[in-house]
Design a protein around this motif. Structure first.
Motif, short mmCIF file in Angstrom:
data_model
loop_
_atom_site.label_atom_id
_atom_site.label_comp_id
_atom_site.label_asym_id
_atom_site.label_seq_id
_atom_site.Cartn_x
_atom_site.Cartn_y
_atom_site.Cartn_z
N ARG A 162 36.61 -16.57 94.52
CA ARG A 162 36.60 -17.08 93.13
C ARG A 162 35.74 -16.19 92.25
O ARG A 162 34.56 -15.96 92.52
CB ARG A 162 36.05 -18.50 93.12
N ILE A 163 36.36 -15.71 91.17
CA ILE A 163 35.67 -14.84 90.22
C ILE A 163 35.89 -15.40 88.81
O ILE A 163 37.01 -15.78 88.46
CB ILE A 163 36.20 -13.39 90.29
N ARG A 164 34.83 -15.43 88.03
CA ARG A 164 34.92 -15.82 86.61
C ARG A 164 34.32 -14.69 85.78
O ARG A 164 33.20 -14.26 86.04
CB ARG A 164 34.14 -17.11 86.35
N ASN A 165 35.06 -14.26 84.78
CA ASN A 165 34.59 -13.24 83.84
C ASN A 165 34.78 -13.75 82.42
O ASN A 165 35.70 -14.52 82.16
CB ASN A 165 35.38 -11.94 83.99
N ARG A 166 33.95 -13.25 81.55
CA ARG A 166 34.08 -13.57 80.13
C ARG A 166 34.30 -12.29 79.35
O ARG A 166 33.71 -11.26 79.64
CB ARG A 166 32.80 -14.26 79.63
N PHE A 167 35.16 -12.41 78.33
CA PHE A 167 35.48 -11.29 77.46
C PHE A 167 35.36 -11.76 76.02
O PHE A 167 36.02 -12.73 75.64
CB PHE A 167 36.92 -10.80 77.70
N ARG A 168 34.56 -11.10 75.23
CA ARG A 168 34.40 -11.45 73.82
C ARG A 168 35.58 -10.87 73.05
O ARG A 168 35.90 -9.68 73.17
CB ARG A 168 33.09 -10.85 73.31
N VAL A 169 36.27 -11.69 72.27
CA VAL A 169 37.44 -11.24 71.51
C VAL A 169 36.96 -10.54 70.24
O VAL A 169 36.42 -11.16 69.32
CB VAL A 169 38.39 -12.41 71.17
N GLN A 170 37.16 -9.23 70.22
CA GLN A 170 36.74 -8.37 69.12
C GLN A 170 37.97 -8.03 68.26
O GLN A 170 39.11 -8.25 68.68
CB GLN A 170 36.14 -7.08 69.68
N PRO A 171 37.75 -7.48 67.06
CA PRO A 171 38.89 -7.14 66.19
C PRO A 171 39.95 -6.24 66.85
O PRO A 171 41.14 -6.41 66.61
CB PRO A 171 38.23 -6.43 65.00
N ASN A 172 39.53 -5.32 67.71
CA ASN A 172 40.51 -4.44 68.36
C ASN A 172 41.34 -5.16 69.43
O ASN A 172 42.31 -4.61 69.93
CB ASN A 172 39.82 -3.21 68.98
N HIS A 173 41.01 -6.41 69.76
CA HIS A 173 41.77 -7.22 70.71
C HIS A 173 42.75 -8.15 70.00
O HIS A 173 43.55 -8.82 70.66
CB HIS A 173 40.85 -8.10 71.56
N ALA A 174 42.68 -8.22 68.68
CA ALA A 174 43.41 -9.24 67.92
C ALA A 174 44.78 -8.75 67.45
O ALA A 174 45.03 -7.57 67.27
CB ALA A 174 42.59 -9.68 66.71
N ASN A 175 45.65 -9.74 67.23
CA ASN A 175 46.97 -9.47 66.65
C ASN A 175 46.90 -9.73 65.14
O ASN A 175 45.81 -9.92 64.58
CB ASN A 175 48.04 -10.33 67.34
N ASN A 176 48.06 -9.80 64.48
CA ASN A 176 48.10 -10.02 63.03
C ASN A 176 47.61 -11.41 62.62
O ASN A 176 47.28 -11.63 61.46
CB ASN A 176 49.52 -9.82 62.49
N ASN A 177 47.56 -12.34 63.56
CA ASN A 177 47.08 -13.70 63.26
C ASN A 177 45.59 -13.87 63.52
O ASN A 177 45.09 -14.99 63.50
CB ASN A 177 47.85 -14.72 64.10
N GLU A 178 44.91 -12.76 63.81
CA GLU A 178 43.49 -12.77 64.12
C GLU A 178 43.18 -13.63 65.34
O GLU A 178 42.16 -14.33 65.40
CB GLU A 178 42.65 -13.17 62.90
N THR A 179 44.10 -13.60 66.31
CA THR A 179 43.89 -14.23 67.61
C THR A 179 44.11 -13.16 68.68
O THR A 179 44.69 -12.10 68.41
CB THR A 179 44.84 -15.42 67.84
N LEU A 180 43.65 -13.46 69.86
CA LEU A 180 43.76 -12.51 70.96
C LEU A 180 45.22 -12.15 71.22
O LEU A 180 46.07 -13.02 71.36
CB LEU A 180 43.14 -13.12 72.23
N HIS A 181 45.50 -10.86 71.29
CA HIS A 181 46.84 -10.37 71.58
C HIS A 181 47.19 -10.78 73.01
O HIS A 181 46.39 -10.62 73.94
CB HIS A 181 46.84 -8.84 71.43
N GLY A 182 48.39 -11.33 73.20
CA GLY A 182 48.82 -11.80 74.51
C GLY A 182 48.79 -10.72 75.57
O GLY A 182 48.46 -10.98 76.74
N GLY A 183 49.13 -9.50 75.20
CA GLY A 183 49.10 -8.40 76.16
C GLY A 183 47.69 -8.06 76.63
O GLY A 183 47.49 -7.69 77.78
N THR A 184 46.72 -8.21 75.74
CA THR A 184 45.33 -7.98 76.12
C THR A 184 44.87 -9.04 77.10
O THR A 184 44.24 -8.73 78.12
CB THR A 184 44.42 -7.95 74.87
N LEU A 185 45.22 -10.31 76.82
CA LEU A 185 44.85 -11.38 77.76
C LEU A 185 45.52 -11.15 79.11
O LEU A 185 44.89 -11.30 80.15
CB LEU A 185 45.22 -12.75 77.20
#
Length: 145
Positions: A8-31
């Motif tokens: 079991r591994i848990r990681n956290r990733f902060r969503v930065q502007p370079n991770h976002a799509n046009n809706n200012e949410t995390l791009h599905g491909g990045t997730l």
């Protein structure tokens, strides 16, 4: 033999502007990339070998993860074949100031262990180990059905 909880591994990733799509949410491909990376780490911890992605099972994006939020990704091995490893993967949107979470994504990935020549190599047997490990394994198996 590794146990479910040992993988079991848990990681956290902060969503930065370079991770976002046009809706200012995390791009599905990045997730999806983050899910694959954490899943591979779990598979390699289990197998003791390099593991490569062989299959991504159903991947549902239930809700977005916003700019400035944290993506919390969890993965654990719940089943193994001769050379393959099945990993349950989940993601949550985490509010960094409060720690509050909402589930966003679930999937299972299949990885194959490979040797130094890139050929499939055997993996160990999976041991459940504890009640918590059994609960996680049963949850993943039930989600497959």
């Amino acid at each position: 033999m590794p146990t479910v909880l040992e993988t079991r591994i848990r990681n956290r990733f902060r969503v930065q502007p370079n991770h976002a799509n046009n809706n200012e949410t995390l791009h599905g491909g990045t997730l999806m990339k983050w899910l694959d990376e954490v899943g591979a780490m779990s598979a390699m911890r289990f197998a003791g070998e390099t593991c490569v992605t062989a299959r991504v099972n159903e991947l549902d994006f239930v809700r977005p993860i916003g700019l400035g939020d944290t993506a919390l990704v969890e993965a654990y091995v719940y089943d193994a074949g001769r050379t393959s490893v099945r990993v349950a993967i989940r993601a949550w949107r985490e509010e960094p100031r409060t720690g509050g979470t909402e589930g966003t994504t679930e999937s299972t990935f299949t990885f194959v262990a490979i040797d130094e020549d890139g050929r499939p190599t055997p993996v160990p047997d999976l041991t459940v180990g504890t009640g918590e490990g059994e609960r996680l394994r049963e949850r993943a198996l039930a989600a497959e059905e």
